[in-house]
Design an enzyme around this catalytic site. Structure first.
Site, short mmCIF file in Angstrom:
data_model
loop_
_atom_site.label_atom_id
_atom_site.label_comp_id
_atom_site.label_asym_id
_atom_site.label_seq_id
_atom_site.Cartn_x
_atom_site.Cartn_y
_atom_site.Cartn_z
N GLY A 319 0.82 -1.21 0.00
CA GLY A 319 0.00 0.00 0.00
C GLY A 319 0.86 1.26 0.00
N TRP A 322 2.29 1.61 -3.44
CA TRP A 322 1.26 2.09 -4.36
C TRP A 322 1.22 3.61 -4.38
CZ3 TRP A 322 -2.99 5.22 -3.62
CH2 TRP A 322 -3.92 5.28 -4.66
N HIS A 323 1.46 4.24 -3.21
CA HIS A 323 1.38 5.69 -3.14
C HIS A 323 2.51 6.39 -3.87
CE1 HIS A 323 -1.64 5.05 0.04
NE2 HIS A 323 -1.99 6.30 -0.18
N GLY A 324 3.65 5.76 -4.02
CA GLY A 324 4.73 6.43 -4.72
C GLY A 324 6.00 5.60 -4.76
N PHE A 466 -0.14 10.16 -7.69
CA PHE A 466 -0.12 8.72 -7.44
C PHE A 466 -0.83 7.97 -8.55
CE2 PHE A 466 -0.40 10.41 -2.91
CZ PHE A 466 0.98 10.55 -2.83
#
Length: 466
Positions: A319, A322-324, A466
């Site tokens: 997770g 996923w954000h960066g 993102f």
């Protein structure tokens, strides 16, 4: 095309006006699809090809699974996953992988001269990729019927209100609505306009007002002491909430004008009484997606404490990634994984619901403190800046100069917490809309006046990156 721009307002008026004039059914969906492609192409028309490629891949995968045997269904799913995650990996993580490998080899004493590719990250790719993956997985599981109409499926992928920053919709909610939208009532329009106004207030007035102050603190944390750095961390929490929740409210309001009910993405997260409770309130569409398509397939909490801890760590690290594409995001995810594991061990399930009065207030403060540490990890630019931030928190400077940073944070924080506690006690997400007329109109006029007086620079939404 930014929601907080005159261009978008004109675009919405035209798209909605023509949509209302069309007889309904197929013609309205074709018009919405064309409008969605114009909306996305306004960022960079070249990325329309990438959006169409994802659409074709997953539409074909779904049709291939229709009536197919287990082997063919599994092959179609694997092709969809590999293609979608492959595109996401190349555009979002290729340069990060090259930079990380170069740093590792240099640490080992080698001297590689590898150049990064410098690919531009397509806006919203993380959101629509997860949305298309949910469709193919749902078709494979037999939860969703393969969509026969390509235009309806293309609109499911590209529906413009939630295309570039969510909420991440699953096929079981959005696709049936696009095929048969709800009739738009006067109450729907009233709710939609309420969400849009509240969303613009949170984004333009709260988030964009705090943004310059937050940027100045996090761009040079070594220049600040405890109080400004504390204000920066707390303020960033309010900024990113106002920014992202504001976008979601505008998206939900705009979608409702077209008879589409998008899922709730935020539910008063700063009133969470445990880390577990926080993820039931913050970015719910991502939390739900990760639970349904990653955590549960890994075994969820069925394999005992050790297996649950492993699954939670995998969930949160991925997770974070996923954000960066940054090690600070990986660290942020790992931090929240550890916090969730400790919560699972120390807080029995259902215990939060029994906490009242002072116990609840204490739980909120502890949870917020843990969340604050995560917010700093989320916003910090590098591990070196993180070290400078940590050192600055041990330095106590004069209170007077720090008030420049503390006062805006206290003002917006007080407004936000009073509103959230009011909604929490009423258990009503539309508490303001259901308030007495004098109070409702007073607050609406205050928000409209604040918007009119705001000095917004059409700041991009945080989650667009993102």
């Amino acid at each position: 095309m930014l929601f907080n721009s005159l261009t978008f307002v004109v675009f919405l008026v035209v798209v909605y006006g023509v949509w209302r004039l069309l007889p309904g059914g197929r013609s309205r969906n074709v018009w919405l699809l064309l409008g969605s492609y114009v909306f996305y192409g306004a960022w960079d028309w070249r990325f329309l090809g990438l959006l169409l490629l994802s659409t074709v891949i997953d539409y074909t995968a779904g049709r291939t699974m229709a009536g197919a045997g287990p082997v063919r269904r599994r092959a179609a799913l694997l092709v969809s996953l590999c293609m979608n995650l492959g595109l996401l990996g190349v555009f979002k993580y290729l340069d990060f992988g090259i930079e990380s490998m170069v740093a590792l080899l240099r640490w080992l004493g080698m001297n590689p001269h590898w150049e990064t590719v410098g690919l531009i990250l397509p806006v919203g790719i993380s959101f629509y990729t997860f949305q298309t993956i949910s469709y193919t997985v749902d078709v494979y599981r037999g939860v969703t019927e393969p969509e026969r109409n390509f235009l309806d499926f293309a609109l499911y992928v590209a529906f413009f209100p939630q295309l570039v920053a969510g909420p991440i919709e699953q096929s079981t909610n959005l696709l049936p609505q696009l095929k048969r939208p709800h009739p738009v009532t006067r109450e729907d329009i009233r709710i939609a306009l309420h969400w849009i106004l509240l969303g613009y207030f949170k984004k333009v007035v709260m988030a964009d007002t705090l943004a310059p102050m937050i940027d100045s603190i996090f761009s040079a944390p070594q220049s600040f002491s405890f109080l400004p750095l504390l204000a920066g961390g707390v303020g960033f929490g309010f900024q990113v909430y106002g920014d992202f929740c504001g976008y979601t409210l505008i998206a939900r309001g705009v979608a409702l004008l077209f008879g589409i009910r998008l899922v709730v993405n935020f539910r008063r997260p700063f009133l969470a009484v445990s880390p577990r409770d926080f993820w039931r309130r913050w970015h719910l569409s991502l939390s739900t997606w990760l639970r349904d398509y990653l955590f549960i397939p890994l075994g969820g909490s069925r394999g005992g404490r050790l297996m649950t801890a492993r699954n939670l760590m995998i969930l949160m690290v991925l997770g974070g990634l996923w954000h960066g594409a940054s090690w600070t995001f990986v660290l942020w995810g790992a931090y929240h994984g550890v916090v969730l594991v400790l919560c699972q061990l120390l807080v029995p399930r259902g215990a939060e619901e029994t906490w009242k009065g002072g116990k609840r207030v204490a739980a909120i403060l502890v949870t917020y403190t843990l969340t604050l540490a995560g917010l700093i990890l989320f916003r910090i630019r590098s591990l070196a800046d993180l070290g400078a931030y940590a050192r600055g928190l041990t330095v106590f400077g004069p209170i007077g100069p720090a008030m420049e940073y503390l006062l805006p944070v206290l003002a917006f924080g007080t407004l936000l917490m009073v509103y959230h506690e009011w909604a929490e006690r009423k258990n009503d997400d539309l508490v303001l809309l259901h308030a007495p007329a004098w109070l409702r109109w007073s607050v609406n006029m205050f928000m409209l006046l604040a918007l009119a007086l705001s000095d917004s620079q059409q700041t991009p939404f945080v989650y667009f990156q993102f």
